[in-house]
Write a protein that holds these residues in place. Structure first.
Motif, mmCIF file in Angstrom:
data_model
loop_
_atom_site.group_PDB
_atom_site.id
_atom_site.type_symbol
_atom_site.label_atom_id
_atom_site.label_comp_id
_atom_site.label_asym_id
_atom_site.label_seq_id
_atom_site.Cartn_x
_atom_site.Cartn_y
_atom_site.Cartn_z
ATOM 1 N N HIS A 13 3.358 -4.131 -1.470
ATOM 2 C CA HIS A 13 2.354 -3.610 -0.532
ATOM 3 C C HIS A 13 1.018 -3.308 -1.212
ATOM 4 C CE1 HIS A 13 4.894 -3.341 3.054
ATOM 5 N NE2 HIS A 13 5.877 -3.140 2.188
ATOM 6 N N ASN A 14 0.772 -3.921 -2.376
ATOM 7 C CA ASN A 14 -0.512 -3.760 -3.090
ATOM 8 C C ASN A 14 -0.835 -2.285 -3.368
ATOM 9 O OD1 ASN A 14 -0.473 -6.456 -2.401
ATOM 10 N ND2 ASN A 14 -2.619 -6.556 -1.802
ATOM 11 N N VAL A 70 -0.904 -8.738 2.310
ATOM 12 C CA VAL A 70 -0.488 -8.142 1.041
ATOM 13 C C VAL A 70 0.371 -9.134 0.269
ATOM 14 C CG1 VAL A 70 -0.679 -5.710 1.668
ATOM 15 C CG2 VAL A 70 1.416 -6.966 2.207
ATOM 16 N N VAL A 82 3.239 2.838 5.468
ATOM 17 C CA VAL A 82 2.737 1.738 4.635
ATOM 18 C C VAL A 82 3.072 0.393 5.282
ATOM 19 C CG1 VAL A 82 3.074 0.535 2.426
ATOM 20 C CG2 VAL A 82 2.844 3.038 2.480
ATOM 21 N N GLU A 83 4.294 0.266 5.730
ATOM 22 C CA GLU A 83 4.697 -0.999 6.361
ATOM 23 C C GLU A 83 3.889 -1.267 7.626
ATOM 24 O OE1 GLU A 83 9.322 -1.263 4.796
ATOM 25 O OE2 GLU A 83 8.910 -0.308 6.718
ATOM 26 N N PHE A 131 8.612 -2.085 -3.876
ATOM 27 C CA PHE A 131 7.840 -1.768 -2.660
ATOM 28 C C PHE A 131 6.347 -1.629 -2.967
ATOM 29 C CE2 PHE A 131 6.197 1.660 0.145
ATOM 30 C CZ PHE A 131 6.429 1.091 1.385
ATOM 31 N N TRP A 132 6.018 -0.888 -4.050
ATOM 32 C CA TRP A 132 4.596 -0.685 -4.385
ATOM 33 C C TRP A 132 3.914 -2.019 -4.649
ATOM 34 C CZ3 TRP A 132 6.481 3.339 -8.456
ATOM 35 C CH2 TRP A 132 6.798 4.539 -7.810
ATOM 36 N N ASP A 144 0.327 -2.459 6.946
ATOM 37 C CA ASP A 144 0.246 -3.872 6.554
ATOM 38 C C ASP A 144 0.720 -4.829 7.641
ATOM 39 O OD1 ASP A 144 -0.772 -3.178 4.102
ATOM 40 O OD2 ASP A 144 1.180 -3.128 3.105
#
Ligand SMILES: [Zn+2]
Length: 468
Positions: A356-357, A327, A173-174, A352-353, A177
């Motif tokens: 990170h959209n 994000v 995820v990171e 975190f959610w 983005d």
């Protein structure tokens, strides 16, 4: 002639075009490493759970797939030999390479993380050196320039709670983005000064914005025999994957291979002999692929190119670059008075959610869930916070089912103004004849006023917990 009157004539000559020398065309990024989909997982064999989809994408749709393993699987037992630890990791790396090579996939990378069995994603990230691992994943995303990233589900789910799996998802995820942001690891994208020379200090990659992000989990109903409780022969959790993304049948026949995707998954599994490869070997010998006919479920994390939630992974994807998509990032909540909330890893994920959209994940499992270890022990963390300007006492009382033990019991905590008190509960779960769920609640009060409460759903297996 005065110099002032000569200048325009010189400039006109300089910009007339005829005097230019043509510069060579820019080199393109190396197309051999271009991927349509990059799979980012923790361990060799993690790919088997989604093998039915990967076989279809690679062999029939001719998608270029690359794989990043965050560890080489240097933990756990060896089903076929004495080799353990680092030696086992070296062997598992080759098992994975052989498995992928059978499908013509050669872009298979292993990062330097070590197998870290447990249930707290932050422990794995710490053990893997989070910053260095992210540097490596972002580099590989910029090299492979994928349209789609597929990874584990970044969410603590009973039945799929391996902290390494979640850590690979957090990194994915990171990286999704960050890879398009030229300020993140800028040394990777600074052009080389002397491309064919020896003294390049920077890497010459280009930023890359991936278009879609999908998750996978094995915490769903028809995932083989692993996650069914033998006491009840029923799945221990209700499915969480319905209507969250595309589902691919695996009993159907691959047009190019003339065998089912389940059989192709069994072939993939059979390479991992140090793990559960014998399941694949036996299925191939008996020609019984029922154990591999579980659906391939994907969960849509986000799409920057539209499309439907349950549509095909490559729906709406056209070749070429898309702009960097910023994000939301971390935004502190405006709170006053007292708050009482569950601690990590759930608290981390709630931040975190949002950052990170990934708002859909916040609703996927609305009540945090957990399960004790095989000894019936469970540790839960909480945070009692005082957002006021005066020191205060916050009293916390657990409410557990009869026969359950918790340490500490009801207790009052001194919480200074502007600080949070980390509270830990050690829970012992009694032996259960039948697998079931229980609901546990902790309530916080200050000066007899409610300061908040936390509810956790706990799955109790026949022997207290689930294999970790
Ligand atoms: Zn794994």
């Amino acid at each position: 002639m005065k110099i002032r009157s000569v200048l325009p004539a010189i400039l006109l000559l300089a910009f007339s075009g005829a005097a230019y020398t043509q510069a060579p065309a820019l080199l393109e990024p190396d197309d051999r490493y271009k991927a349509d989909l990059v799979l980012i997982v923790a361990h060799p064999d993690d790919d088997v759970v989604i093998g039915g989809y990967l076989a279809r994408a690679i062999l029939d749709e001719h998608r270029r797939v690359a794989v990043i393993y965050c560890t080489n699987g240097d933990g756990g037992g060896n089903a076929v030999g004495n080799e353990a630890g680092a030696s086992l990791g070296q062997m598992r790396e080759i098992e994975a390479r052989r498995s992928w090579a059978a499908w013509g996939v050669h872009s298979v990378w292993f990062l330097g993380g070590h197998d870290t069995p447990g249930q707290n994603v932050l422990r794995s990230l710490d053990n893997w050196n989070h910053g260095r691992a992210l540097d490596e994943v972002v580099r590989l995303v910029r090299i492979t320039r994928p349209e789609v990233i597929l990874t584990w589900l970044p969410d603590p789910v009973v039945g799929e709670n391996h902290d390494d799996h979640q850590a690979s998802a957090v990194l994915a995820v990171e990286a999704f983005d960050a890879a398009g942001d030229p300020t993140v690891f800028p040394e990777q994208i600074s052009p080389p000064r002397d491309r064919v020379g020896m003294a390049n200090l920077t890497e010459g990659l280009l930023p890359w914005q991936t278009k879609k992000l999908y998750f996978m989990t094995d915490a769903f109903e028809d995932w083989g025999p692993y996650w069914h409780d033998p006491a009840t022969l029923s799945p221990f959790r209700k499915t969480i994957v319905d209507h969250t993304g595309p589902v691919y049948e695996t009993s159907t026949i691959s047009p190019s291979q003339h065998k089912s995707y389940a059989e192709l998954t069994a072939e993939q599994q059979a390479f991992y002999l140090t793990q559960e490869g014998d399941i694949g070997v036996k299925a191939l010998a008996s020609r019984d692929f029922a154990g591999f006919e579980y659906h391939a479920h994907l969960i849509l994390g986000k799409s920057l190119v539209g499309g439907s939630v349950t549509g095909d992974v490559f729906e709406n994807i056209a070749p070429g670059k898309i702009p960097f998509a910023r994000v939301r990032g971390y935004e502190p909540a405006a709170v006053t008075g007292f708050t009482f909330e569950i601690g990590d890893p759930w608290r981390f994920y709630s931040l975190f959610w949002k950052a990170h959209n990934l708002d859909t994940l916040a609703n996927l499992i609305p009540v945090p869930e957990a399960t004790p270890d095989e000894h019936g022990r469970l540790t839960l963390d909480f945070l009692a916070c005082n957002h006021g300007t005066a020191n205060a006492e916050i009293a916390i009382a657990p409410n557990l089912p009869p026969g359950w033990m918790v340490q500490p019991g009801a207790m009052s905590y001194p919480v200074r103004a502007g600080e949070c008190y980390p509270v830990q509960s050690q829970i012992t779960v009694p032996h259960a004849e039948k697998a079931h769920w229980e609901q546990l609640t902790w309530t916080a009060t200050s000066d007899s006023r409610q300061a908040g409460s936390v509810t956790v759903r706990v799955f109790v297996g026949k022997n207290g917990g689930l294999p970790q």
